[in-house]
Motif scaffolding. Structure first.
Motif, short mmCIF file in Angstrom:
data_model
loop_
_atom_site.label_atom_id
_atom_site.label_comp_id
_atom_site.label_asym_id
_atom_site.label_seq_id
_atom_site.Cartn_x
_atom_site.Cartn_y
_atom_site.Cartn_z
N GLN A 315 0.83 -1.20 0.00
CA GLN A 315 0.00 0.00 0.00
C GLN A 315 0.87 1.25 0.00
OE1 GLN A 315 -2.26 -0.69 3.64
NE2 GLN A 315 -3.84 -1.80 2.52
N PHE A 316 0.26 2.34 -0.42
CA PHE A 316 0.94 3.64 -0.42
C PHE A 316 -0.02 4.69 0.09
CE2 PHE A 316 1.78 7.70 -2.59
CZ PHE A 316 3.08 7.94 -2.16
N VAL A 317 0.45 5.53 1.01
CA VAL A 317 -0.38 6.61 1.55
C VAL A 317 0.48 7.86 1.64
CG1 VAL A 317 0.10 5.97 3.97
CG2 VAL A 317 -1.95 7.28 3.40
N SER A 318 -0.12 9.00 1.29
CA SER A 318 0.68 10.23 1.28
C SER A 318 -0.21 11.45 1.46
CB SER A 318 1.46 10.37 -0.03
OG SER A 318 0.57 10.54 -1.12
N ILE A 319 0.43 12.54 1.81
CA ILE A 319 -0.23 13.85 1.89
C ILE A 319 0.80 14.91 1.52
CG2 ILE A 319 0.29 14.16 4.36
CD1 ILE A 319 -2.45 15.59 4.58
N LEU A 320 0.36 15.90 0.78
CA LEU A 320 1.22 17.00 0.38
C LEU A 320 0.40 18.28 0.43
CD1 LEU A 320 3.97 17.96 -0.81
CD2 LEU A 320 2.96 17.63 -3.08
N GLY A 321 0.95 19.32 1.06
CA GLY A 321 0.16 20.55 1.17
C GLY A 321 0.99 21.74 1.58
N ALA A 322 0.29 22.82 1.87
CA ALA A 322 0.95 24.05 2.28
C ALA A 322 0.01 24.84 3.18
CB ALA A 322 1.32 24.89 1.06
N SER A 323 0.62 25.59 4.10
CA SER A 323 -0.13 26.47 5.00
C SER A 323 0.42 27.88 4.86
CB SER A 323 0.01 26.00 6.45
OG SER A 323 -0.61 24.74 6.64
N MET A 331 -4.52 31.11 9.67
CA MET A 331 -3.78 30.09 8.94
C MET A 331 -4.69 29.47 7.88
SD MET A 331 -1.70 26.75 10.40
CE MET A 331 -3.13 25.91 11.12
N LEU A 332 -4.24 29.46 6.62
CA LEU A 332 -4.98 28.91 5.50
C LEU A 332 -4.19 27.72 4.94
CD1 LEU A 332 -5.77 32.28 3.67
CD2 LEU A 332 -7.11 31.17 5.47
N SER A 333 -4.82 26.55 4.86
CA SER A 333 -4.11 25.34 4.45
C SER A 333 -4.86 24.62 3.34
CB SER A 333 -3.93 24.38 5.63
OG SER A 333 -3.27 25.01 6.72
N ALA A 334 -4.09 23.94 2.49
CA ALA A 334 -4.66 23.11 1.43
C ALA A 334 -3.78 21.87 1.28
CB ALA A 334 -4.73 23.86 0.11
N ASP A 354 -8.26 18.67 0.51
CA ASP A 354 -8.67 19.25 1.79
C ASP A 354 -8.33 20.73 1.83
OD1 ASP A 354 -9.19 16.58 3.31
OD2 ASP A 354 -7.17 16.35 2.53
N GLY A 355 -9.24 21.51 2.39
CA GLY A 355 -8.98 22.93 2.65
C GLY A 355 -9.33 23.24 4.09
N GLU A 356 -8.56 24.10 4.73
CA GLU A 356 -8.78 24.38 6.15
C GLU A 356 -8.45 25.83 6.46
OE1 GLU A 356 -7.49 22.53 10.53
OE2 GLU A 356 -7.10 21.44 8.67
N ILE A 357 -9.31 26.46 7.25
CA ILE A 357 -9.08 27.82 7.75
C ILE A 357 -9.07 27.75 9.27
CG2 ILE A 357 -9.94 30.19 7.84
CD1 ILE A 357 -11.40 29.66 5.21
N ASN A 358 -7.98 28.20 9.87
CA ASN A 358 -7.86 28.27 11.33
C ASN A 358 -7.73 29.74 11.74
OD1 ASN A 358 -6.44 25.64 10.34
ND2 ASN A 358 -7.03 25.20 12.45
N PHE A 359 -8.66 30.20 12.57
CA PHE A 359 -8.67 31.57 13.04
C PHE A 359 -8.46 31.56 14.55
CE2 PHE A 359 -11.49 35.32 14.31
CZ PHE A 359 -10.44 36.24 14.20
N PHE A 360 -7.40 32.24 14.99
CA PHE A 360 -7.05 32.33 16.41
C PHE A 360 -7.25 33.78 16.87
CE2 PHE A 360 -4.48 29.17 14.24
CZ PHE A 360 -4.64 28.03 15.02
N PRO A 361 -8.45 34.14 17.29
CA PRO A 361 -8.72 35.55 17.61
C PRO A 361 -8.03 36.01 18.89
CG PRO A 361 -10.62 34.20 18.15
CD PRO A 361 -9.65 33.30 17.46
N TYR A 362 -7.99 35.14 19.89
CA TYR A 362 -7.51 35.52 21.21
C TYR A 362 -6.99 34.27 21.89
CZ TYR A 362 -7.63 37.91 25.79
OH TYR A 362 -7.29 38.47 26.99
N ALA A 363 -6.00 34.42 22.76
CA ALA A 363 -5.42 33.26 23.43
C ALA A 363 -6.51 32.39 24.05
CB ALA A 363 -4.45 33.72 24.51
N HIS A 364 -6.41 31.08 23.82
CA HIS A 364 -7.35 30.06 24.31
C HIS A 364 -8.50 29.80 23.35
CE1 HIS A 364 -5.66 29.69 28.44
NE2 HIS A 364 -5.40 30.98 28.28
N PHE A 365 -8.62 30.55 22.26
CA PHE A 365 -9.78 30.39 21.38
C PHE A 365 -9.35 30.13 19.95
CE2 PHE A 365 -11.08 33.09 24.89
CZ PHE A 365 -12.22 32.43 25.33
N GLU A 366 -10.16 29.31 19.26
CA GLU A 366 -9.90 29.00 17.86
C GLU A 366 -11.22 28.68 17.16
OE1 GLU A 366 -7.46 25.70 15.14
OE2 GLU A 366 -7.89 25.32 17.27
N VAL A 367 -11.34 29.12 15.92
CA VAL A 367 -12.46 28.75 15.04
C VAL A 367 -11.86 28.05 13.83
CG1 VAL A 367 -14.42 29.56 13.68
CG2 VAL A 367 -13.80 30.74 15.81
#
Length: 403
Positions: A315-323, A331-334, A354-367
Motif C-alpha cells: 500500500q501507499f499513503v501520502s499527503i502534500l500541502g501548504a499552509s 492560517m490557510l491550508s490546502a 482538503d482545505g482548512e481555515i484556522n482563526f485564532f482571535p484571542y489566546a485560548h480560542f480558535e475557530v
C-alpha cells in the motif's frame, strides 16, 4: 476589558459547560504547521509530550498569546487567573463541531452538531520524573438519544484515558525515557484524524498502545525508538483501544537545517493475530519566510500480510500541502491526499482534496472551518466484485477552547 474579548470569554465558558455535560470525540494533537512558522524548531518545545500534542508548556502558552493569536491575550492556565505550583500543570481541550457530510452514492446527506472533544490534562513533576495523565470522553456523534439527558446518561462508561505515562526527562535537550499509554513518535502528527496518513498507518483515534519509548533531542535533530503492545482485550473501557491490536516497534528521526527545513524518516512494524504491517516513510517541512508559507508532506509504503488468506499487498499513503499565514492569527491550508490500497491492482486508489481555515482571535480560542472532497474513482470488476467509489464531500465548523 474590551467587548470582543469579553464575548470571547463568555463563548469559552459556554463551550466548557456544554462539553462537560455532553462529551466529545477527538484526539488531542499539536499543529505541525507551527514548526518554523512560529519561530519554534520542534513540537516538544510547546508541549510536554516528546512527540507533541496535549498539555502545553509555559513556552507554548506564551506563544499562543504573543505569537499565534490575532489580538494576543494571556495563554496561561485560566488566563492567568490562578497560579499553579511549579510541580503541577493542568489543562483542557474543549471543542464543539457542526458538519455536513455527503458520503455519495445511495446514502443521503447528513448534518450533525455535536461535542467533539473534552480532554482534561494533568502533569505532576517530581524532579526529573513526571506523571502525565489525559482523561476524556469517548464521544458519540450520532447517539440514539441526542438530548442532553440522553448524552449524559452513559457518560461514566465513556470516560477514557488515551494517555497516561511516566517520563524521565532531565532537561529540554538530551535523552528521555517514557513508559505508559501513548502514541509513539512517527511522521507528522496532524490534528485531523480524517487524514489517511493517520488512519492507515496505525495512528487513528483511540489506537494508543502501551509503549516504552526513548529518544534524544539535540539542537537541530531528534530521534525516537519505541516498543509497543495493545491493552489486553479484558481491559476496562477506561484504557481500552480500538483498531488492530498490534505489537511491535517504531522509530522516527528528524534533522533540521537553517531553521527552515526539516526532513524525517520513520519506520514501524506491527504484528497482530490476523495481520502484520511493515511500513516506512519520509516526512518534510519547508518554511518560506518571505511568503509566510510552510510546505509539508509525508509518504509511507506499507507491506500488509493477511495471515488467514495467506496473502499480502503493498500500500501507499501520502499527503502534500501548504499552509499560509497572511496575518497574525490566521492560517490557510490546502492538502492533496493519496491512498492506494493495493499497488498491484488498478482501481484501488483514492484521492482527496482538503482545505482548512484556522482563526485564532484571542489566546485560548480558535475557530476552524474544514472542507474535504473525494473525487469519484474508476470502477473495476475483479473476482466478481466491482471496486470503485462515488464522489464524497465533508464540511465542518469547529469552536475550540483550551484552558
Amino acid at each position: 476589558m474590551t467587548k470582543p474579548i469579553r464575548l470571547l470569554r463568555i463563548l469559552g465558558l459556554s463551550i466548557l459547560v456544554v462539553a462537560a455535560v455532553v462529551g466529545s470525540e477527538r484526539r488531542a494533537a499539536a499543529y505541525p504547521q507551527f514548526q518554523f512558522s512560529s519561530g519554534t524548531a520542534r513540537c516538544a518545545q510547546c508541549h510536554f509530550s516528546p512527540s507533541g500534542g496535549g498539555l502545553l508548556t509555559s513556552w507554548g502558552r506564551d506563544e499562543s498569546g504573543d505569537t499565534i493569536s490575532m489580538f494576543g491575550g494571556s495563554g496561561a492556565f485560566l488566563h492567568g487567573a490562578t497560579k499553579l505550583p511549579e510541580w503541577l500543570a493542568l489543562g483542557a481541550d474543549l471543542r464543539l463541531a457542526g458538519l455536513v457530510n455527503d458520503p455519495g452514492g445511495r446514502e443521503s446527506k447528513e448534518t450533525a452538531f455535536f461535542p467533539m472533544q473534552f480532554d482534561l490534562y494533568g502533569r505532576a513533576n517530581f524532579g526529573d520524573v513526571s506523571l502525565n495523565v489525559t482523561l476524556g470522553d469517548r464521544g458519540v456523534v450520532r447517539p440514539d438519544d441526542g438530548t442532553v439527558t440522553g448524552r449524559f446518561k452513559d457518560f461514566p462508561d465513556r470516560i477514557v484515558s488515551r494517555e497516561h505515562y511516566l517520563m524521565w526527562r532531565p532537561s529540554a535537550s538530551g535523552p528521555y525515557v517514557r513508559l505508559g499509554k501513548f502514541q509513539t513518535p512517527y511522521g507528522i502528527r496532524f490534528v485531523e484524524h480524517i487524514f489517511w496518513v493517520r488512519r492507515y498507518t496505525g495512528f487513528n483515534l483511540y489506537e494508543e498502545p502501551y509503549s516504552l519509548s526513548g529518544g534524544y533531542f539535540a539542537e537541530d535533530w531528534e530521534a525516537h525508538v519505541s516498543a509497543f503492545t495493545p491493552p489486553p482485550d479484558s481491559s476496562p473501557n477506561l484504557i481500552k483501544a480500538v483498531g488492530q491490536p498490534e505489537s511491535g516497534v517504531a522509530a522516527f528521526a528528524e534533522k533540521r537545517f537553517f531553521d527552515a527545513l526539516a526532513v524525517g524518516l520513520q519506520a514501524r512494524v506491527g504484528i497482530a493475530s490476523e495481520e502484520a504491517r511493515y511500513q516506512g516513510g519520509i516526512e518534510a517541512k519547508y518554511w518560506l519566510e518571505p511568503a509566510k508559507l510552510l510546505f509539508l508532506g509525508e509518504a509511507d509504503l506499507i507491506h500488509q500480510q493477511l495471515k488467514a488468506a495467506s496473502a499480502s499487498q503493498d500500500q501507499f499513503v501520502s499527503i502534500l500541502g501548504a499552509s499560509a499565514f497572511p496575518t497574525k492569527g490566521l492560517m490557510l491550508s490546502a492538502y492533496y491526499e493519496r491512498f492506494q490500497e493495493d499497488l498491484s491492482v488498478k482501481g484501488t486508489g483514492r484521492n482527496a482534496l482538503d482545505g482548512e481555515i484556522n482563526f485564532f482571535p484571542y489566546a485560548h480560542f480558535e475557530v476552524v472551518l474544514i472542507g474535504r472532497y473525494q473525487p469519484k474513482t474508476d470502477s473495476l470488476t475483479t473476482g466478481g466484485m466491482t471496486l470503485g467509489e462515488t464522489a464524497a464531500s465533508l464540511g465542518m465548523l469547529q469552536l475550540h477552547n483550551y484552558l
